[in-house]
Scaffold this motif. Structure first.
Motif, PDB file in Angstrom:
ATOM      1  N   GLN A 102       0.822  -1.217   0.000  1.00  0.00           N
ATOM      2  CA  GLN A 102       0.000   0.000   0.000  1.00  0.00           C
ATOM      3  C   GLN A 102       0.852   1.263   0.000  1.00  0.00           C
ATOM      4  O   GLN A 102       0.541   2.229  -0.699  1.00  0.00           O
ATOM      5  CB  GLN A 102      -0.932   0.006   1.207  1.00  0.00           C
ATOM      6  N   LEU A 103       1.910   1.275   0.792  1.00  0.00           N
ATOM      7  CA  LEU A 103       2.756   2.472   0.835  1.00  0.00           C
ATOM      8  C   LEU A 103       3.344   2.775  -0.541  1.00  0.00           C
ATOM      9  O   LEU A 103       3.501   3.941  -0.914  1.00  0.00           O
ATOM     10  CB  LEU A 103       3.877   2.290   1.858  1.00  0.00           C
ATOM     11  N   LEU A 104       3.661   1.727  -1.294  1.00  0.00           N
ATOM     12  CA  LEU A 104       4.210   1.940  -2.638  1.00  0.00           C
ATOM     13  C   LEU A 104       3.135   2.405  -3.607  1.00  0.00           C
ATOM     14  O   LEU A 104       3.269   3.451  -4.254  1.00  0.00           O
ATOM     15  CB  LEU A 104       4.856   0.649  -3.143  1.00  0.00           C
ATOM     16  N   THR A 105       2.048   1.647  -3.715  1.00  0.00           N
ATOM     17  CA  THR A 105       1.017   1.969  -4.707  1.00  0.00           C
ATOM     18  C   THR A 105       0.286   3.268  -4.377  1.00  0.00           C
ATOM     19  O   THR A 105       0.025   4.086  -5.265  1.00  0.00           O
ATOM     20  CB  THR A 105      -0.002   0.822  -4.803  1.00  0.00           C
ATOM     21  N   VAL A 106      -0.022   3.479  -3.111  1.00  0.00           N
ATOM     22  CA  VAL A 106      -0.763   4.681  -2.717  1.00  0.00           C
ATOM     23  C   VAL A 106       0.086   5.931  -2.897  1.00  0.00           C
ATOM     24  O   VAL A 106      -0.401   6.966  -3.392  1.00  0.00           O
ATOM     25  CB  VAL A 106      -1.250   4.543  -1.259  1.00  0.00           C
ATOM     26  N   ALA A 168      -8.487   4.159  -1.403  1.00  0.00           N
ATOM     27  CA  ALA A 168      -8.862   5.524  -1.781  1.00  0.00           C
ATOM     28  C   ALA A 168      -8.560   6.514  -0.664  1.00  0.00           C
ATOM     29  O   ALA A 168      -8.098   7.630  -0.920  1.00  0.00           O
ATOM     30  CB  ALA A 168     -10.345   5.577  -2.147  1.00  0.00           C
ATOM     31  N   PHE A 169      -8.801   6.118   0.570  1.00  0.00           N
ATOM     32  CA  PHE A 169      -8.510   7.021   1.684  1.00  0.00           C
ATOM     33  C   PHE A 169      -7.020   7.330   1.763  1.00  0.00           C
ATOM     34  O   PHE A 169      -6.620   8.468   2.002  1.00  0.00           O
ATOM     35  CB  PHE A 169      -8.978   6.403   2.998  1.00  0.00           C
ATOM     36  N   GLY A 170      -6.183   6.320   1.552  1.00  0.00           N
ATOM     37  CA  GLY A 170      -4.739   6.525   1.590  1.00  0.00           C
ATOM     38  C   GLY A 170      -4.266   7.465   0.497  1.00  0.00           C
ATOM     39  O   GLY A 170      -3.404   8.322   0.720  1.00  0.00           O
ATOM     40  N   VAL A 171      -4.836   7.319  -0.694  1.00  0.00           N
ATOM     41  CA  VAL A 171      -4.474   8.216  -1.799  1.00  0.00           C
ATOM     42  C   VAL A 171      -4.864   9.646  -1.471  1.00  0.00           C
ATOM     43  O   VAL A 171      -4.091  10.588  -1.699  1.00  0.00           O
ATOM     44  CB  VAL A 171      -5.146   7.745  -3.109  1.00  0.00           C
ATOM     45  N   PHE A 172      -6.054   9.827  -0.928  1.00  0.00           N
ATOM     46  CA  PHE A 172      -6.492  11.177  -0.553  1.00  0.00           C
ATOM     47  C   PHE A 172      -5.582  11.766   0.520  1.00  0.00           C
ATOM     48  O   PHE A 172      -5.182  12.940   0.440  1.00  0.00           O
ATOM     49  CB  PHE A 172      -7.935  11.122  -0.058  1.00  0.00           C
ATOM     50  N   LEU A 173      -5.241  10.971   1.520  1.00  0.00           N
ATOM     51  CA  LEU A 173      -4.389  11.445   2.617  1.00  0.00           C
ATOM     52  C   LEU A 173      -3.031  11.900   2.105  1.00  0.00           C
ATOM     53  O   LEU A 173      -2.572  13.009   2.407  1.00  0.00           O
ATOM     54  CB  LEU A 173      -4.227  10.327   3.650  1.00  0.00           C
ATOM     55  N   LEU A 174      -2.387  11.060   1.291  1.00  0.00           N
ATOM     56  CA  LEU A 174      -1.047  11.394   0.812  1.00  0.00           C
ATOM     57  C   LEU A 174      -1.080  12.492  -0.255  1.00  0.00           C
ATOM     58  O   LEU A 174      -0.153  13.301  -0.336  1.00  0.00           O
ATOM     59  CB  LEU A 174      -0.364  10.146   0.256  1.00  0.00           C
ATOM     60  N   ARG A 175      -2.127  12.535  -1.058  1.00  0.00           N
ATOM     61  CA  ARG A 175      -2.210  13.581  -2.090  1.00  0.00           C
ATOM     62  C   ARG A 175      -2.245  14.958  -1.453  1.00  0.00           C
ATOM     63  O   ARG A 175      -1.592  15.899  -1.933  1.00  0.00           O
ATOM     64  CB  ARG A 175      -3.455  13.375  -2.948  1.00  0.00           C
ATOM     65  N   GLN A 176      -3.016  15.105  -0.366  1.00  0.00           N
ATOM     66  CA  GLN A 176      -3.078  16.389   0.307  1.00  0.00           C
ATOM     67  C   GLN A 176      -1.701  16.808   0.826  1.00  0.00           C
ATOM     68  O   GLN A 176      -1.358  17.982   0.828  1.00  0.00           O
ATOM     69  CB  GLN A 176      -4.076  16.333   1.465  1.00  0.00           C
ATOM     70  N   PHE A 177      -0.926  15.854   1.249  1.00  0.00           N
ATOM     71  CA  PHE A 177       0.405  16.146   1.759  1.00  0.00           C
ATOM     72  C   PHE A 177       1.356  16.488   0.622  1.00  0.00           C
ATOM     73  O   PHE A 177       2.139  17.451   0.711  1.00  0.00           O
ATOM     74  CB  PHE A 177       0.932  14.942   2.546  1.00  0.00           C
ATOM     75  N   PHE A 218      -2.593   3.145  10.227  1.00  0.00           N
ATOM     76  CA  PHE A 218      -4.008   2.916   9.912  1.00  0.00           C
ATOM     77  C   PHE A 218      -4.193   1.597   9.164  1.00  0.00           C
ATOM     78  O   PHE A 218      -5.134   0.837   9.416  1.00  0.00           O
ATOM     79  CB  PHE A 218      -4.559   4.063   9.079  1.00  0.00           C
ATOM     80  N   SER A 219      -3.293   1.340   8.221  1.00  0.00           N
ATOM     81  CA  SER A 219      -3.383   0.117   7.428  1.00  0.00           C
ATOM     82  C   SER A 219      -3.170  -1.120   8.303  1.00  0.00           C
ATOM     83  O   SER A 219      -3.870  -2.124   8.152  1.00  0.00           O
ATOM     84  CB  SER A 219      -2.343   0.150   6.304  1.00  0.00           C
ATOM     85  N   PHE A 220      -2.202  -1.040   9.219  1.00  0.00           N
ATOM     86  CA  PHE A 220      -1.953  -2.171  10.115  1.00  0.00           C
ATOM     87  C   PHE A 220      -3.175  -2.456  10.987  1.00  0.00           C
ATOM     88  O   PHE A 220      -3.594  -3.611  11.126  1.00  0.00           O
ATOM     89  CB  PHE A 220      -0.738  -1.895  10.994  1.00  0.00           C
ATOM     90  N   LEU A 221      -3.734  -1.412  11.572  1.00  0.00           N
ATOM     91  CA  LEU A 221      -4.893  -1.602  12.447  1.00  0.00           C
ATOM     92  C   LEU A 221      -6.067  -2.199  11.670  1.00  0.00           C
ATOM     93  O   LEU A 221      -6.742  -3.114  12.144  1.00  0.00           O
ATOM     94  CB  LEU A 221      -5.310  -0.271  13.071  1.00  0.00           C
ATOM     95  N   GLY A 222      -6.303  -1.676  10.466  1.00  0.00           N
ATOM     96  CA  GLY A 222      -7.417  -2.183   9.672  1.00  0.00           C
ATOM     97  C   GLY A 222      -7.217  -3.614   9.222  1.00  0.00           C
ATOM     98  O   GLY A 222      -8.150  -4.428   9.254  1.00  0.00           O
ATOM     99  N   THR A 223      -5.996  -3.948   8.798  1.00  0.00           N
ATOM    100  CA  THR A 223      -5.725  -5.300   8.307  1.00  0.00           C
ATOM    101  C   THR A 223      -5.707  -6.309   9.440  1.00  0.00           C
ATOM    102  O   THR A 223      -6.224  -7.418   9.300  1.00  0.00           O
ATOM    103  CB  THR A 223      -4.378  -5.333   7.554  1.00  0.00           C
ATOM    104  N   TRP A 224      -5.103  -5.939  10.560  1.00  0.00           N
ATOM    105  CA  TRP A 224      -5.045  -6.865  11.696  1.00  0.00           C
ATOM    106  C   TRP A 224      -6.445  -7.198  12.217  1.00  0.00           C
ATOM    107  O   TRP A 224      -6.724  -8.341  12.576  1.00  0.00           O
ATOM    108  CB  TRP A 224      -4.197  -6.257  12.815  1.00  0.00           C
ATOM    109  N   ASN A 225      -7.323  -6.213  12.248  1.00  0.00           N
ATOM    110  CA  ASN A 225      -8.678  -6.415  12.781  1.00  0.00           C
ATOM    111  C   ASN A 225      -9.683  -6.859  11.721  1.00  0.00           C
ATOM    112  O   ASN A 225     -10.872  -7.013  12.042  1.00  0.00           O
ATOM    113  CB  ASN A 225      -9.179  -5.123  13.433  1.00  0.00           C
TER     114      ASN A 225
END
Length: 293
Positions: A102-106, A168-177, A218-225
């Motif tokens: 995700q870190l790469l693609t996003v 999509a959330f990750g793309v939005f988060l990083l795009r703003q940055f 965020f990705s770790f928490l979501g994937t683990w749960n």
């Protein structure tokens, strides 16, 4: 002179009253926040308390918060009752794989949407974000058919690949940055002969590390749960993740609540460790994203 003294006295009185109002409002705010925090942590406290009880104590009315006696054997019994070793390994390597991908693609998608001009960029980004409004239940059946067609049923690939390729959330988060990074840095890199990939790898990525850290957590928490996707795609107990394995403590007619609570408490430990270690990165990444966006 007397009038001036009177005005100063009135001003001081108003300031004292305003300070008093502010302090009262702050007290009310802290009380409300404390109540909200207690409501949020209450289920976790109940889970930890229940994990140290026998089945006869769990449903006592009124509840008995401190177990008497404390049944510490629930923890080893829950670990031996189910293949938790396999489940922990499955959840860990799936989470790490999804985070890395995700870190790469996003980040690449965020860089493209933020800095590279191409026809239809804005429309594609809006369309991309619109997918966040589509409930997961709507795409559940099409994804199931796709995974069955390509032979990924009862495979971890069915959990890893969709999550790794689409966030999509990750793309939005990083795009703003990324949008907040000055264009002069890119222009300087272009003058030095850098191509778009070099700019992305050597200029953009080092500057968005706080946002990357926040996204990774965020990705770790979501994937683990994650429970729904493993429930749909996995059938073999040796391939189960931790949330899915915990569900097996619930039988058709009864559930071993003591072992279930003990296993749940154990499963929460990695999440708590990650949050405690990385909460600063979460706050920093979100704050900087909001400022720079």
């Amino acid at each position: 002179m007397r009038g001036r003294t009177l005005s100063i006295s009135i001003s001081n009185t108003h300031a004292a009253a305003r300070k008093k109002r502010i302090s009262v409002s702050q007290i009310i705010l802290h009380v409300v926040l404390s109540l909200g925090a207690f409501l949020m942590v209450f289920p976790f406290l109940w889970t930890v308390s229940s994990s140290l009880k026998d089945i006869s104590q769990i449903f006592l009315i009124p509840p008995q918060w401190i177990p008497d006696p404390m049944v510490w054997s629930n923890y080893p019994n829950s670990l031996s009752a189910m293949p938790f070793g396999h489940a922990y390994w499955n959840s860990l390597y799936i989470s790490v794989t999804v985070i890395a991908a995700q870190l790469l693609t996003v980040s690449m998608a965020a860089y493209a949407f933020a800095k590279i001009r191409f026809p239809g960029a804005h429309f594609l980004f809006v369309l991309f974000l619109a997918t966040m409004m589509v409930p997961k239940q709507v795409t559940m059946i099409p994804l199931y058919i796709i995974m069955q067609t390509i032979g990924w049923m009862d495979s971890h690939l069915a959990i890893i690949v969709p999550a790794a390729l689409f966030n999509a959330f990750g793309v939005f988060l990083l795009r703003q940055f990324v949008k907040g990074i000055p264009n002069e840095l890119e222009e300087a890199a272009v003058v030095d002969g850098a191509n778009p990939f070099t700019i992305y790898w050597k200029v953009i990525l080092p500057l968005i590390r706080p946002a990357l850290a926040a996204l990774a957590i965020f990705s770790f928490l979501g994937t683990w749960n994650n429970f729904l996707e493993p429930l749909i795609y996995l059938n073999t107990p040796e391939k189960f993740t931790v949330p899915l394995l915990l569900n097996t403590f619930k039988g058709l007619y009864a559930a071993d609540w003591a072992l279930l609570m003990a296993g749940t408490t154990i499963s929460v430990v990695p999440v708590l460790i990650v949050y405690v270690i990385a909460q600063r990165q979460i706050i920093e990444g979100i704050t900087l994203t909001g400022i720079k966006g």
